[in-house]
Design a protein around this motif. Structure first.
Motif, PDB file in Angstrom:
ATOM      1  N   ILE A 173       0.293   9.548 -16.768  1.00  0.00           N
ATOM      2  CA  ILE A 173       1.606   9.764 -16.166  1.00  0.00           C
ATOM      3  C   ILE A 173       2.581  10.159 -17.096  1.00  0.00           C
ATOM      4  N   ASP A 174       3.178  10.934 -17.121  1.00  0.00           N
ATOM      5  CA  ASP A 174       4.941  11.622 -17.802  1.00  0.00           C
ATOM      6  C   ASP A 174       5.415  10.194 -18.200  1.00  0.00           C
ATOM      7  N   GLN A 175       6.289  10.833 -19.092  1.00  0.00           N
ATOM      8  CA  GLN A 175       7.108   9.806 -18.976  1.00  0.00           C
ATOM      9  C   GLN A 175       8.744   9.603 -18.095  1.00  0.00           C
ATOM     10  N   SER A 176       9.180  10.974 -17.959  1.00  0.00           N
ATOM     11  CA  SER A 176      10.257  11.436 -16.738  1.00  0.00           C
ATOM     12  C   SER A 176       9.516  11.382 -15.561  1.00  0.00           C
ATOM     13  N   ASP A 177       8.161  11.397 -15.116  1.00  0.00           N
ATOM     14  CA  ASP A 177       7.856  10.886 -13.622  1.00  0.00           C
ATOM     15  C   ASP A 177       7.998   8.969 -13.251  1.00  0.00           C
ATOM     16  N   PHE A 178       7.720   8.566 -14.961  1.00  0.00           N
ATOM     17  CA  PHE A 178       7.850   6.949 -14.810  1.00  0.00           C
ATOM     18  C   PHE A 178       8.686   6.482 -14.613  1.00  0.00           C
ATOM     19  N   PHE A 179       9.543   7.489 -15.532  1.00  0.00           N
ATOM     20  CA  PHE A 179      10.951   7.089 -15.213  1.00  0.00           C
ATOM     21  C   PHE A 179      11.244   6.593 -14.088  1.00  0.00           C
ATOM     22  N   SER A 180      11.421   8.129 -13.026  1.00  0.00           N
ATOM     23  CA  SER A 180      11.967   8.418 -12.199  1.00  0.00           C
ATOM     24  C   SER A 180      11.567   7.097 -11.016  1.00  0.00           C
ATOM     25  N   LEU A 181      10.141   7.526 -11.668  1.00  0.00           N
ATOM     26  CA  LEU A 181       9.461   6.341 -10.222  1.00  0.00           C
ATOM     27  C   LEU A 181      10.469   4.697 -10.155  1.00  0.00           C
ATOM     28  N   LEU A 182      11.089   4.322 -11.495  1.00  0.00           N
ATOM     29  CA  LEU A 182      11.744   3.167 -11.732  1.00  0.00           C
ATOM     30  C   LEU A 182      12.488   2.682 -10.568  1.00  0.00           C
ATOM     31  N   GLY A 225       6.039  12.804 -35.585  1.00  0.00           N
ATOM     32  CA  GLY A 225       6.941  13.941 -35.317  1.00  0.00           C
ATOM     33  C   GLY A 225       6.572  14.513 -33.800  1.00  0.00           C
ATOM     34  N   GLU A 226       5.610  13.940 -32.554  1.00  0.00           N
ATOM     35  CA  GLU A 226       5.772  14.047 -31.720  1.00  0.00           C
ATOM     36  C   GLU A 226       6.581  13.702 -30.302  1.00  0.00           C
ATOM     37  N   PHE A 227       6.107  13.661 -29.623  1.00  0.00           N
ATOM     38  CA  PHE A 227       7.760  12.963 -28.633  1.00  0.00           C
ATOM     39  C   PHE A 227       6.443  12.365 -27.238  1.00  0.00           C
ATOM     40  N   GLY A 228       5.860  11.388 -27.738  1.00  0.00           N
ATOM     41  CA  GLY A 228       5.128  10.164 -26.889  1.00  0.00           C
ATOM     42  C   GLY A 228       5.677  10.032 -25.426  1.00  0.00           C
ATOM     43  N   LYS A 229       5.410  11.363 -25.453  1.00  0.00           N
ATOM     44  CA  LYS A 229       6.257  11.363 -23.676  1.00  0.00           C
ATOM     45  C   LYS A 229       4.811  10.827 -22.462  1.00  0.00           C
ATOM     46  N   GLN A 230       4.313   9.959 -22.987  1.00  0.00           N
ATOM     47  CA  GLN A 230       3.093   9.791 -21.617  1.00  0.00           C
ATOM     48  C   GLN A 230       2.783   8.388 -21.685  1.00  0.00           C
ATOM     49  N   SER A 251       8.889   6.070 -28.898  1.00  0.00           N
ATOM     50  CA  SER A 251       8.878   7.071 -28.311  1.00  0.00           C
ATOM     51  C   SER A 251       8.811   7.236 -27.610  1.00  0.00           C
ATOM     52  N   PHE A 252       7.824   6.698 -26.342  1.00  0.00           N
ATOM     53  CA  PHE A 252       8.205   6.693 -24.552  1.00  0.00           C
ATOM     54  C   PHE A 252       9.632   5.846 -25.017  1.00  0.00           C
ATOM     55  N   ASP A 271       0.938  -0.964  -0.099  1.00  0.00           N
ATOM     56  CA  ASP A 271       0.096  -0.034  -0.327  1.00  0.00           C
ATOM     57  C   ASP A 271       0.620   1.085   0.388  1.00  0.00           C
ATOM     58  N   GLN A 272       2.445   1.059   0.611  1.00  0.00           N
ATOM     59  CA  GLN A 272       3.076   2.565   0.801  1.00  0.00           C
ATOM     60  C   GLN A 272       3.523   2.347  -0.717  1.00  0.00           C
ATOM     61  N   ASP A 273       4.026   1.796  -1.434  1.00  0.00           N
ATOM     62  CA  ASP A 273       4.483   1.831  -2.565  1.00  0.00           C
ATOM     63  C   ASP A 273       3.461   2.494  -3.628  1.00  0.00           C
ATOM     64  N   LEU A 274       2.379   1.516  -3.609  1.00  0.00           N
ATOM     65  CA  LEU A 274       1.580   1.415  -4.573  1.00  0.00           C
ATOM     66  C   LEU A 274       0.479   3.547  -4.272  1.00  0.00           C
ATOM     67  N   ASN A 275       0.715   3.861  -2.859  1.00  0.00           N
ATOM     68  CA  ASN A 275       0.499   5.629  -2.386  1.00  0.00           C
ATOM     69  C   ASN A 275       1.166   6.316  -3.382  1.00  0.00           C
ATOM     70  N   ALA A 276       2.530   5.679  -3.242  1.00  0.00           N
ATOM     71  CA  ALA A 276       3.773   7.044  -3.647  1.00  0.00           C
ATOM     72  C   ALA A 276       3.162   6.906  -4.999  1.00  0.00           C
ATOM     73  N   ILE A 277       3.334   5.883  -5.646  1.00  0.00           N
ATOM     74  CA  ILE A 277       3.000   6.263  -7.327  1.00  0.00           C
ATOM     75  C   ILE A 277       1.855   6.884  -7.930  1.00  0.00           C
ATOM     76  N   LEU A 278       0.790   5.995  -7.026  1.00  0.00           N
ATOM     77  CA  LEU A 278      -0.320   6.763  -7.511  1.00  0.00           C
ATOM     78  C   LEU A 278      -0.988   8.363  -7.802  1.00  0.00           C
ATOM     79  N   PRO A 279      -0.417   9.786  -7.384  1.00  0.00           N
ATOM     80  CA  PRO A 279      -0.414  10.283  -7.137  1.00  0.00           C
ATOM     81  C   PRO A 279       0.578  11.248  -8.823  1.00  0.00           C
ATOM     82  N   PHE A 280       1.057  10.395  -9.362  1.00  0.00           N
ATOM     83  CA  PHE A 280       1.513  10.460 -10.235  1.00  0.00           C
ATOM     84  C   PHE A 280       0.569  10.259 -11.464  1.00  0.00           C
ATOM     85  N   PHE A 281       0.138   9.639 -11.492  1.00  0.00           N
ATOM     86  CA  PHE A 281      -1.183   9.276 -12.851  1.00  0.00           C
ATOM     87  C   PHE A 281      -1.970  11.305 -12.910  1.00  0.00           C
ATOM     88  N   ARG A 282      -2.183  12.061 -13.315  1.00  0.00           N
ATOM     89  CA  ARG A 282      -3.225  12.432 -13.703  1.00  0.00           C
ATOM     90  C   ARG A 282      -4.031  12.496 -15.019  1.00  0.00           C
TER      91      ARG A 282
END
Length: 188
Positions: free
Chosen positions: A105-114, A41-46, A83-84, A16-27
């Protein structure tokens, strides 16, 4: 977030602790039918999770024909994955086929969580394995099966595609013409 929570828990064992830390990064985002969320041609950043609706990932070939690579209905993730991962311009489009309610979730947040949560790496590996198997099976079907067999398999394995989507999209997913699809449907 309940749907997303259940999806993640179905894929990995997570505290629950890890999940509660990850979920707020989703919009949340609401996308209208036919709206593009990623263009060529766009960056697939999400990375998108479909709460309600349907999104598709497709290419347009040199002749201007659409080829649908992936369809994501409720409780599935989708993105312009190459692209992601590479942070390069996307060669594909991501489009809502229905009015859709997405979580992203943004790519930068996703990889930061990794980096912070090893359990999130398990989730990512699960997602990548699913994407690889799905793409490989699709490619193999184009190479080894005729149009009728591909259509019959679609009806058996993913009838939601035929029920909810227009013939144009179904045909592009099967890599056949709309005329061929109409003939196949009339035989059933």
């Amino acid at each position: 977030m309940e749907q997303l929570t259940q999806f993640i828990r179905d894929k990995i064992s997570i505290s629950d602790q890890d999940l509660n830390a990850i979920l707020p990064f989703f919009r949340t985002i609401f996308v209208k039918k036919n709206e593009l969320v990623v263009s060529h041609g766009e960056f697939g950043k999400q990375l998108y999770f479909v709460k309600k609706g349907c999104i598709r990932i497709f290419f347009i070939n040199e002749e201007g024909q659409e080829s649908t690579r992936f369809l994501a209905f409720e409780n599935h993730f989708a993105s312009a994955l190459v692209s992601f991962i590479t942070k390069e311009a996307s060669l594909e489009y991501v489009q809502a086929l229905e009015d859709s309610h997405l979580l992203y979730i943004d790519q930068s947040d996703f990889f930061s969580l990794l980096e912070k949560y090893p359990v999130w790496e398990k989730f990512y590996r699960n997602y990548l394995e699913f994407a690889y198997v799905t793409n490989t099976n699709s490619l193999m079907s184009f190479i080894t099966m005729d149009a009728q067999t591909r259509y019959e398999n679609l009806l058996k394995e993913k009838p939601i595609i035929v029920k909810r989507l227009p013939n144009k999209v179904v045909a592009s997913y099967l890599n056949i013409s709309q005329e061929t699809l109409s003939r196949l449907k009339s035989k059933k």
